[in-house]
Write a protein that holds these residues in place. Structure first.
Motif, PDB file in Angstrom:
ATOM      1  N   UNK A  31       0.891  -1.031  -0.212  1.00 56.30           N
ATOM      2  CA  UNK A  31       0.052   0.016   0.002  1.00 56.30           C
ATOM      3  C   UNK A  31       0.840   1.147  -0.151  1.00 56.30           C
ATOM      4  N   UNK A  32       0.924   1.985  -0.973  1.00 53.24           N
ATOM      5  CA  UNK A  32       1.774   3.187  -1.026  1.00 53.24           C
ATOM      6  C   UNK A  32       0.926   4.446  -1.358  1.00 53.24           C
ATOM      7  N   UNK A  33      -0.211   4.523  -0.855  1.00 51.79           N
ATOM      8  CA  UNK A  33      -1.269   5.746  -1.113  1.00 51.79           C
ATOM      9  C   UNK A  33      -0.499   6.699  -0.400  1.00 51.79           C
ATOM     10  N   UNK A  34       0.134   6.437   0.640  1.00 51.31           N
ATOM     11  CA  UNK A  34       0.326   7.743   1.683  1.00 51.31           C
ATOM     12  C   UNK A  34       1.793   8.499   1.187  1.00 51.31           C
ATOM     13  N   UNK A  35       2.608   7.945   0.182  1.00 51.01           N
ATOM     14  CA  UNK A  35       3.606   8.609  -0.549  1.00 51.01           C
ATOM     15  C   UNK A  35       3.712   9.111  -1.735  1.00 51.01           C
ATOM     16  N   UNK A  36       4.265  10.068  -2.077  1.00 49.75           N
ATOM     17  CA  UNK A  36       4.588  10.678  -3.546  1.00 49.75           C
ATOM     18  C   UNK A  36       5.116   9.738  -4.735  1.00 49.75           C
ATOM     19  N   UNK A  37       4.914  10.115  -5.624  1.00 49.92           N
ATOM     20  CA  UNK A  37       5.459   9.589  -7.099  1.00 49.92           C
ATOM     21  C   UNK A  37       6.722   9.257  -7.015  1.00 49.92           C
ATOM     22  N   UNK A  38       7.762  10.102  -6.384  1.00 54.69           N
ATOM     23  CA  UNK A  38       8.839  10.121  -6.414  1.00 54.69           C
ATOM     24  C   UNK A  38       9.313   8.695  -5.566  1.00 54.69           C
ATOM     25  N   UNK A  39       8.686   8.580  -4.533  1.00 50.18           N
ATOM     26  CA  UNK A  39       9.000   7.567  -3.690  1.00 50.18           C
ATOM     27  C   UNK A  39       8.181   6.074  -4.311  1.00 50.18           C
ATOM     28  N   UNK A  40       7.170   6.401  -4.948  1.00 48.99           N
ATOM     29  CA  UNK A  40       6.622   5.197  -5.503  1.00 48.99           C
ATOM     30  C   UNK A  40       7.394   4.513  -6.555  1.00 48.99           C
TER      31      UNK A  40
END
Length: 658
Positions: A480-489
């Motif tokens: 679940x990567x909903x809480x991070x920005x595209x850079x981290x994704x």
């Protein structure tokens, strides 16, 4: 033709051309409806199939047009048409041949054309199953490697129902499992068209098998950038059956959250992350990464190389720049010898030969030349730079090793290297301090077990160790990567994909552990344009798209903007599930990547209702429009109910946590 077949006849062939036939329906058929011996059939839906017996085979034709009375009829003269009595015509195109023997498969292309006045029959469900090659949806399970199944009499799917046909009433649209999951698949469509529900529905269909022989060997790693799949997939978990793991990445190092130690990154990923320039910064960074492992090894060769580096750096510290004071020079030397001592190089050596330390001041000794001579003895001419081994190290270790590498370059005459590397050092310090990268900064405490790459990958792929063997514990792993920005994704997804790809490439035997990476909102991190962030995830996914099939690594790509997706990734997809798409650029992209799909089929896409889709590719014989099987429970992607949220009393005001 049998008696039952005669009852299926809906009309006669009155025109035959190489690419199109015309069928005149029997008189008395109202609204193109035929009452057959088994059911009522509405045969005039565009995209439906009819059968035309020719010799021993049947020609399968697709309906592409329907009309009343020929255009050359008397309607132009102002004669009113009697709708009930008027002639009705179907324009059809040949698709292939269906042999009478049920053991034989449907064949594309027509080798024998029907004669004039040949009968046209409506299609039975069994014939449709043969056309779509889904006539045997399941088969007895032979177990792993042909062993006896557990439990006895268990079955396994050959095809999987994904929805109901919108052309043939009550007919389930199925995909062949080997073809659908044995290649890359793309689920495309505008926002709100039902992509997430389709993905959830497919997985629910796969894992909700009624008997006890579940798809235990499956591995789906879901990159959930919107945090919507846990609700739909978590209920699939069954005791001693299917396992579902859910880990949350919020950028922090909080207990229970997703962690990815920084030493898991490869050298090339560090280079991208720190945006190291090729000529000056990359050699320094490579040397620093190699040194991180060197200072923890105690082999004779490692000690020799370590002493060489320390001695070289000490010589450079003592030489220093003109602006450095003697105190600062000796402080750096003492720091090196105290932190990285060896039997021959330690602070005792400095005290003996080099200087005295008293009241915070260094007093050079007359024996300083002897100290320098001892240092020079440790400098070798044939020492190679150590390689990056990805042994555990801390950010502080890497910072020191960067300083070592710069000192080493300065000692070899590159006096400008510190200025050249200043930007890379600044980026490193930013990475060290930014809160959103806390999930990868790992500083294990003394006595704490250090995460291994093997254990990390086992968790990622749902494996659990029992004794000496690995067993499947989870078939679905949701990141679940909903809480991070595209850079981290982009960083996390590319590193995880690369690690999975490397693992499966090295696995023996090869291609025996299939893994599917489910990429939600893939256009955010697999873009056709170069990434604006340090890590460009498109590179690894393009390689997986081209080579992953050989090793059992497959992509399941979901996106609302196919025109922004990497063309390389899309071009390698074998199957497509297309929802409503209205953007001209996206429609053009689909048209380019699927040249075998007719314009008539593509014209349906802008007007597809919600939860309807067009499926085509290697897993279905012919393109088919269907209503997606409803996902229960739904993913957390439902539309906002505007009227309910706008028009209500004050006591029902919604509260959200910010």
């Amino acid at each position: 033709m049998s008696r039952d077949d005669r009852k299926r006849a809906i009309g006669k062939v009155i025109s035959v051309a190489a690419d199109q036939f015309v069928i005149e329906m029997h008189a008395g058929t109202d609204n193109f409806t035929v009452v057959g011996f088994d059911d009522v059939h509405y045969v005039a839906r565009l995209g439906s199939f009819l059968m035309i017996p020719v010799q021993t085979d049947c020609v399968v034709v697709e309906v592409v047009g329907l009309r009343e009375r020929d255009v050359a009829g008397s309607s132009r003269a102002g004669v009113d048409l009697d709708k009930a009595a008027s002639a009705k015509y179907l324009d059809v195109v040949p698709v292939g041949m269906l042999p009478p023997d049920t053991a034989e498969k449907f064949r594309f292309g027509v080798s024998v054309y029907p004669s004039l006045y040949a009968d046209a029959l409506y299609a039975l469900d069994a014939e449709l199953d043969r056309v779509f090659e889904t006539d045997m949806p399941s088969e007895p399970s032979l177990g792993f490697g042909g062993s006896a199944p557990i439990p006895q009499q268990a079955t396994r799917y050959k095809s999987l129902s994904i929805g109901r046909s919108v052309v043939f009433d009550g007919y389930d649209v199925k995909v062949r499992i080997d073809d659908f999951f044995g290649g890359h698949t793309a689920v495309l469509g505008n926002t709100g068209s039902g992509k997430s529900c389709t993905v959830a529905s497919v997985l629910q269909s796969l894992f909700e098998k009624a008997d006890d022989h579940h798809a235990r060997g499956a591995t789906f790693v879901v990159f959930d950038v919107n945090g919507e799949y846990a609700e739909a997939l978590a209920p699939l978990a069954k005791e001693n059956g299917i396992g579902v793991a859910h880990v949350v990445l919020d950028g922090t190092a909080s207990p229970g959250k997703f962690r990815m130690p920084h030493w898991f990154l490869e050298q090339s990923e560090w280079e991208l992350l720190l945006q190291a320039s090729e000529r000056t910064q990359i050699p320094v960074l490579r040397a620093a990464l190699g040194l991180t492992g060197l200072f923890r090894q105690n082999t004779p060769r490692a000690i020799e190389v370590r002493e060489h580096f320390i001695a070289t750096c000490i010589g450079e510290c003592l030489r220093g720049s003109d602006g450095d004071s003697p105190v600062s020079k000796f402080q750096r030397v003492v720091s090196l010898l105290q932190k990285y001592p060896t039997k021959d190089l330690n602070s005792t050596l400095l005290t003996k030969y080099g200087a005295n330390y008293q009241y915070g001041n260094f007093q050079p000794s007359s024996n300083l030349p002897l100290f320098l001579e001892e240092i020079r003895k440790k400098i070798r001419e044939d020492v190679e730079l150590p390689a990056y081994t990805r042994e555990p190290f801390t950010f502080d270790d890497l910072e020191e090793c960067l300083d070592f590498a710069i000192l080493y370059e300065e000692a070899h005459g590159n006096r400008q290297i510190r200025d050249y590397c200043s930007q890379m050092i600044t980026r490193f310090k930013s990475l060290r301090d930014r809160s959103e990268y806390a999930f990868m900064r790992y500083a294990p405490k003394e006595g704490e077990a250090v995460p291994s790459i093997e254990g990390f990958m086992a968790n990622l792929l749902g494996l659990q160790k029992r004794g000496e063997a690995w067993h499947k514990g989870h078939q679905i792993i949701i990141v679940d990567m909903n809480a991070v920005e595209d850079e981290v994704v982009e960083l996390v997804s590319s590193v995880l994909a690369r690690m999975a790809f490397r693992l499966l490439r090295q696995a023996e035997p090869r291609n025996r552990f299939p893994v599917h990476l489910l990429l939600e909102e893939a256009h955010r991190y697999i873009s056709e344009k170069p990434s604006r962030y340090a890590i460009d995830a498109s590179k690894i996914y393009e390689r997986i798209a081209k080579e992953g099939r050989k090793y059992g690594l497959f992509l399941f790509v979901a996106s609302q903007r196919p025109s922004e997706l990497s063309k390389t990734v899309l071009s390698q997809c074998s199957n497509f599930v297309i929802h409503r798409i209205q953007n001209p650029d996206d429609l053009s992209q689909i048209r380019q990547m699927t040249p075998f799909i007719s314009d008539a089929v593509l014209k349906r896409l802008p007007s597809l209702p919600k939860q309807h889709a067009l499926v085509f590719g290697t897993s279905v014989t012919l393109p088919t429009t269907f209503k997606v099987r409803e996902a229960k429970p739904l993913p957390k992607s439902d539309d906002a109910k505007i009227r309910e949220l706008w028009f209500h009393g004050q006591e029902r005001a919604a509260l959200i946590r910010l």
